[in-house]
Design an enzyme around this catalytic site. Structure first.
Site, PDB file in Angstrom:
ATOM      1  N   GLY A 170     106.792 -52.376  33.213  1.00 35.80           N
ATOM      2  CA  GLY A 170     105.725 -51.822  34.032  1.00 35.80           C
ATOM      3  C   GLY A 170     105.356 -52.785  35.134  1.00 35.80           C
ATOM      4  N   GLY A 171     104.091 -52.729  35.527  1.00 32.03           N
ATOM      5  CA  GLY A 171     103.613 -53.594  36.603  1.00 32.03           C
ATOM      6  C   GLY A 171     103.742 -55.061  36.259  1.00 32.03           C
ATOM      7  N   GLY A 405     128.821 -65.224  65.061  1.00 30.39           N
ATOM      8  CA  GLY A 405     127.390 -65.309  64.774  1.00 30.39           C
ATOM      9  C   GLY A 405     127.142 -66.180  63.553  1.00 30.39           C
ATOM     10  N   ALA A 406     128.068 -66.145  62.611  1.00 30.99           N
ATOM     11  CA  ALA A 406     127.894 -66.924  61.384  1.00 30.99           C
ATOM     12  C   ALA A 406     127.858 -68.423  61.691  1.00 30.99           C
ATOM     13  CB  ALA A 406     128.998 -66.599  60.395  1.00 30.99           C
TER      14      ALA A 406
HETATM   15  C1  HXC Z   1      98.770 -52.468  23.344  1.00 34.47           C
HETATM   16  C2  HXC Z   1     100.812 -52.956  22.485  1.00 34.47           C
HETATM   17  C3  HXC Z   1     101.400 -52.795  23.760  1.00 34.47           C
HETATM   18  C4  HXC Z   1     100.575 -52.445  24.844  1.00 34.47           C
HETATM   19  C5  HXC Z   1     102.939 -53.312  22.371  1.00 34.47           C
HETATM   20  N1  HXC Z   1     101.818 -53.267  21.666  1.00 34.47           N
HETATM   21  N2  HXC Z   1     102.736 -53.025  23.659  1.00 34.47           N
HETATM   22  N3  HXC Z   1      99.499 -52.787  22.285  1.00 34.47           N
HETATM   23  N4  HXC Z   1      99.262 -52.306  24.595  1.00 34.47           N
HETATM   24  N5  HXC Z   1     101.056 -52.288  26.064  1.00 34.47           N
HETATM   25  C6  HXC Z   1     101.631 -53.526  20.234  1.00 34.47           C
HETATM   26  C7  HXC Z   1     102.279 -52.447  19.410  1.00 34.47           C
HETATM   27  O1  HXC Z   1     101.386 -51.384  19.231  1.00 34.47           O
HETATM   28  C8  HXC Z   1     102.523 -53.182  18.093  1.00 34.47           C
HETATM   29  O2  HXC Z   1     101.331 -53.290  17.403  1.00 34.47           O
HETATM   30  C9  HXC Z   1     102.853 -54.584  18.562  1.00 34.47           C
HETATM   31  O3  HXC Z   1     102.348 -54.699  19.890  1.00 34.47           O
HETATM   32  C10 HXC Z   1     104.346 -54.852  18.605  1.00 34.47           C
HETATM   33  O4  HXC Z   1     104.978 -53.791  19.298  1.00 34.47           O
HETATM   34  P1  HXC Z   1     106.242 -52.984  18.731  1.00 34.47           P
HETATM   35  O5  HXC Z   1     106.323 -51.720  19.472  1.00 34.47           O
HETATM   36  O6  HXC Z   1     106.160 -52.919  17.235  1.00 34.47           O
HETATM   37  O7  HXC Z   1     107.427 -53.962  19.125  1.00 34.47           O
HETATM   38  P2  HXC Z   1     108.884 -53.610  19.630  1.00 34.47           P
HETATM   39  O8  HXC Z   1     109.456 -52.531  18.741  1.00 34.47           O
HETATM   40  O9  HXC Z   1     109.585 -54.897  19.750  1.00 34.47           O
HETATM   41  O10 HXC Z   1     108.688 -52.967  21.072  1.00 34.47           O
HETATM   42  C11 HXC Z   1     108.160 -53.710  22.136  1.00 34.47           C
HETATM   43  C12 HXC Z   1     107.865 -52.805  23.354  1.00 34.47           C
HETATM   44  C13 HXC Z   1     106.996 -51.615  22.898  1.00 34.47           C
HETATM   45  C14 HXC Z   1     109.185 -52.317  23.943  1.00 34.47           C
HETATM   46  C15 HXC Z   1     107.168 -53.678  24.398  1.00 34.47           C
HETATM   47  O11 HXC Z   1     105.882 -52.101  22.151  1.00 34.47           O
HETATM   48  C16 HXC Z   1     106.475 -50.824  24.045  1.00 34.47           C
HETATM   49  O12 HXC Z   1     107.197 -50.011  24.638  1.00 34.47           O
HETATM   50  N6  HXC Z   1     105.201 -51.027  24.366  1.00 34.47           N
HETATM   51  C17 HXC Z   1     104.520 -50.270  25.391  1.00 34.47           C
HETATM   52  C18 HXC Z   1     105.034 -50.702  26.741  1.00 34.47           C
HETATM   53  C19 HXC Z   1     104.250 -50.077  27.846  1.00 34.47           C
HETATM   54  O13 HXC Z   1     104.363 -48.883  28.129  1.00 34.47           O
HETATM   55  N7  HXC Z   1     103.362 -50.875  28.456  1.00 34.47           N
HETATM   56  C20 HXC Z   1     102.492 -50.427  29.482  1.00 34.47           C
HETATM   57  C21 HXC Z   1     103.328 -50.584  30.741  1.00 34.47           C
HETATM   58  S1  HXC Z   1     102.446 -50.114  32.152  1.00 34.47           S
HETATM   59  P3  HXC Z   1     101.238 -53.000  15.816  1.00 34.47           P
HETATM   60  O14 HXC Z   1      99.893 -53.444  15.458  1.00 34.47           O
HETATM   61  O15 HXC Z   1     101.469 -51.559  15.643  1.00 34.47           O
HETATM   62  O16 HXC Z   1     102.331 -53.839  15.237  1.00 34.47           O
HETATM   63  C22 HXC Z   1     101.917 -51.537  32.722  1.00 34.47           C
HETATM   64  C23 HXC Z   1     101.132 -51.358  33.950  1.00 34.47           C
HETATM   65  C24 HXC Z   1     100.757 -52.664  34.539  1.00 34.47           C
HETATM   66  O17 HXC Z   1     102.174 -52.583  32.261  1.00 34.47           O
HETATM   67  C25 HXC Z   1     100.379 -52.372  35.949  1.00 34.47           C
HETATM   68  C26 HXC Z   1      99.879 -53.580  36.641  1.00 34.47           C
HETATM   69  C27 HXC Z   1      99.528 -53.198  38.033  1.00 34.47           C
END
Ligand code: HXC
Length: 511
Positions: A170-171, A405-406
Site C-alpha cells: 500500500g502507501g 551526445g553521449a
Molecule cells: C492491522 C494488521 C495489519 C494491518 C496485519 N495485521 N496487517 N492489523 N492492520 N494493516 C495483523 C493481522 O491481523 C495479524 O494479527 C497479524 O498482523 C499478522 O498478520 P498475518 O496476516 O497473520 O500475517 P501474514 O499471513 O504473514 O500476512 C501478512 C500480510 C497480511 C500480507 C501483511 O497481514 C495483510 O495482507 N495485511 C493487510 C495488508 C493491507 O491491506 N494493509 C493496508 C494497506 S493500505 P492477528 O492478531 O490476527 O495475528 C495502506 C495505505 C497506506 O497501507 C496509505 C498511506 C498514504
C-alpha cells in the site's frame, strides 16, 4: 519502595521487549526473519542502542482495540552508532499487530526523523509491516502523511536508507521510495502498491507476491530497489558497509579511512585491458576495482541497466562515487534505464558532497522507436542535467569510445568536468567512423571501396584523443597503468573546490 519501582520498570521493559509474545517470535524466526530488536543489535555497534518511546501505546478504541495495547506499538525507535558514528533508527516489529502503522506508531517514527534532521545524522528504517493499521482508518493515513513529509524535508539533508525486511504494501512503499537507498532481503520481503489479490480483481493477472514485488522484481525489472541480499544478517552487514561510505549530513564531508593502499600504485595490467579490436568488449569493473583503494567497491543497482555501473569506492581513504559505461552489456550504450540510474546516483553524490569519477566508453544513445516512444529525450536529459548541475569535484577518464551526445553527457569538460583525461586509445567523435563516412559521402554509398577509404580517413582523423586534447577539452592523455595515481592526485587538488551558481528556488530537472 525504591526496589519495587525498579522492579516495575524492569517488568514494563520486559513486556515491551516480548512484543506479541514467544509464539510470535517463533513464527517470525520460522519465516527466516529476525525480530525488530535482533535486527537493531546486528545493525548497530554493540551496546550502542538507546531506545525511545518503549512505553508508547496506541489510543484507538474502535474494533476492540482498547483491549490490546502493546507497549511500543509495533515499532522500536531510537539511536545508536555504526563504527562509532551516530545514526537514528526505527525497526518495525511484525510480531505486534503485524507491524501495522497507527497514529502513535507513526509519531514514534517522526520523532526519530526530526531528531535525525535536527542533529544531522542519517536515518535507517527497517521495514516489516502490514501497512496502515486498518482499525485506525484515517488516523493511520495521517500518520503516514507525516512520515512522508519528513522524508521530503530530510532529502538532501541527511542520508536516508530503507531496508525492506518483510511485507511493505500500500502507501507504505512511498516512504521508502523517497529515501536515498532501498535494500531488500531475498525471498522474505516484498513491496507493492496493491497486492496480488487486488491485482487479480482489477486486471485479472495472476501473480504471486514474490513475482509482483519481490527482491528480484525490484532489483532487475522496476529498479525500485538498489540491492538485495540473501538474509537479514547479510543485509544488515551490508547496510553498515554502505553507511561507512556516506557523510552524516549535507554539511559534513564523507568519513575518511586510514589507507594501506599506495595512491601512486601503478597497475601494469591496465595497459592491456582494452582488446585490439575496438568493437570487442571488456569488463569495465576490472578498471574500477584496480583504481579503488583495496579493491573495495560498493555497487548500487548492480542488477539493473547493467550497461552502466554506479557505486562507491575510496581513493586515498576518501569516498568517491563512480559512474562507468559497461562495454560488456549493449556495448555500454546510453538508454532510458541507464540514464535514469546514473542520473539519480549523480544527484545523490552531489547532495552529499561526494566527488564523482566518470569512466567513459560509450558508443552513443540507443536508437529505435522503443526508446523514442518511451521518452529517451527526457530521460537522457536527466543524466545530462544531473552532471551539469553537480558542483562536486568531477574527474573523467575517457577509456575508449566517447561518441556524439553521449560524449558531452558523460561529465565532459563542457559540463564543467574539473579534470578530464583520456587513455591514448580513446576515440572522441560525433559518431563511429563507418557511419560518419556513409553520411558525409552518401554519393559513394554504392561503392564499398570508396566508403572503406573514407572510413579509414575519418578514423585517422578522429579515432584518437588528440583532436580533443588540442582544444583543451581533454587535460591530458594518460597511460592506463597510471590511472589510479593520476585520478587520486586530481581529486586531491579538488578537495576545497568552490563554485557559484545563480540563486534559484530549485531547478526543474526533466522528470
Ligand atoms: C492491522 C494488521 C495489519 C494491518 C496485519 N495485521 N496487517 N492489523 N492492520 N494493516 C495483523 C493481522 O491481523 C495479524 O494479527 C497479524 O498482523 C499478522 O498478520 P498475518 O496476516 O497473520 O500475517 P501474514 O499471513 O504473514 O500476512 C501478512 C500480510 C497480511 C500480507 C501483511 O497481514 C495483510 O495482507 N495485511 C493487510 C495488508 C493491507 O491491506 N494493509 C493496508 C494497506 S493500505 P492477528 O492478531 O490476527 O495475528 C495502506 C495505505 C497506506 O497501507 C496509505 C498511506 C498514504
Amino acid at each position: 519502595m525504591m526496589n519495587d519501582i525498579l522492579t516495575e520498570l524492569e517488568l514494563r521493559r520486559e513486556t515491551a521487549r516480548q512484543g506479541g509474545g514467544p509464539q510470535r517470535t517463533v513464527a517470525q524466526h520460522g519465516r527466516g526473519k529476525l525480530t525488530a530488536r535482533e535486527r537493531l543489535e546486528l545493525l548497530l555497534d554493540e551496546d550502542s542502542f538507546e531506545e525511545f518511546d518503549m512505553f508508547v501505546v496506541h489510543r484507538c478504541i474502535d474494533f476492540g482495540m482498547e483491549k490490546q495495547r502493546p507497549s511500543g506499538d509495533g515499532v522500536v525507535t531510537g539511536w545508536g552508532t555504526i563504527n562509532g558514528r551516530l545514526v537514528y533508527v526505527f525497526s518495525q516489529d511484525f510480531r505486534v499487530l503485524g507491524g501495522s502503522v497507527s497514529a502513535t506508531h507513526a509519531q514514534k517514527i517522526c520523532k526519530v526523523m526530526d531528531m535525525a534532521i535536527q542533529n544531522g545524522a542519517p536515518i535507517i528504517g527497517l521495514n516489516d509491516s502490514g501497512g496502515a493499521r486498518i482499525q485506525e482508518g484515517v488516523d493511520s493515513l495521517a500518520g503516514y502523511g507525516e512520515v512522508f513529509q519528513r522524508n521530503i524535508e530530510a532529502s538532501g539533508v541527511i542520508p536516508q536508507i530503507s531496508v525492506i525486511m518483510g511485507p511493505c504494501a500500500g502507501g507504505a512503499v512511498y516512504s521508502p521510495a523517497m529515501t536515498d537507498f532501498i535494500l531488500m532481503v531475498k525471498d522474505s520481503s516484498y513491496m507493492f502498491v496493491t497486492g496480488p489479490d487486488v491485482v487479480k480483481t482489477v486486471t485479472n493477472e495472476q501473480v504471486t507476491a514474490e513475482e509482483l514485488g519481490g527482491a528480484k522484481t525490484h532489483t532487475r525489472k522496476s529498479s525500485v530497489a538498489d540491492a538485495a541480499f540473501e538474509n537479514d544478517v547479510e543485509a544488515l552487514q551490508q547496510v553498515r558497509r554502505l553507511f561507512d561510505f556516506l557523510p552524516l549530513n549535507n554539511r559534513s564531508k564523507p568519513p575518511t579511512r586510514p589507507v594501506f593502499d599506495d595512491p601512486e600504485r601503478y597497475e601494469m595490467s591496465l595497459d592491456t585491458l582494452l582488446p585490439d579490436n575496438p568493437n570487442q568488449p571488456y569488463d569495465m569493473k576490472e578498471l574500477i576495482i584496480k583504481v579503488a583503494d583495496e579493491a573495495d567497491f560498493f555497487e548500487i543497482q548492480e542488477e539493473f541497466a547493467k550497461n552502466i555501473i554506479t557505486g562507491f569506492i575510496r581513493l586515498e581513504g576518501h569516498t568517491i562515487g563512480v559512474v562507468a559505461n559497461q562495454p560488456r552489456v549493449l556495448a555500454g550504450v546510453l538508454d532510458i534505464d541507464s540514464a535514469r540510474k546514473a542520473a539519480r546516483f549523480v544527484r545523490f553524490c552531489d547532495c552529499f558532497e561526494i566527488p564523482i569519477l566518470t569512466l567513459v566508453d560509450v558508443p552513443g544513445f540507443l536508437p529505435g522507436t522503443g526508446q523514442e516512444y518511451d521518452g529517451v529525450i527526457k530521460h537522457g536529459a536527466k543524466l545530462l542535467f544531473a552532471y551539469g548541475e553537480a558542483t562536486v569535484p568531477k574527474v573523467t577518464v575517457i577509456v575508449r569510445k566517447a561518441y556524439g551526445g553521449a560524449y558531452v553527457v558523460m561529465a565532459s569538460k563542457h559540463l564543467r568536468g574539473d579534470v578530464n583525461y583520456a587513455w591514448p586509445m580513446a576515440e572522441i567523435a560525433v559518431m563511429g567512423a563507418r557511419g560518419a563516412a556513409e553520411v558525409i559521402h552518401r554519393s559513394d554509398l554504392k561503392n564499398p571501396d570508396r566508403i572503406a577509404q573514407h572510413t579509414a580517413a575519418y578514423e585517422k582523423r578522429f579515432a584518437n584523443p588528440f583532436v580533443a586534447a588540442e582544444r583543451g577539452f581533454i587535460d591530458d592523455v594518460i597511460r592506463p597503468h597510471s590511472t589510479r595515481k593520476r585520478v587520486a592526485r586530481a581529486f586531491e587538488t579538488l578537495r576545497s573546490k568552490q563554485t557559484k551558481t545563480p540563486w534559484k528556488k530549485h531547478d526543474n530537472i526533466p522528470l
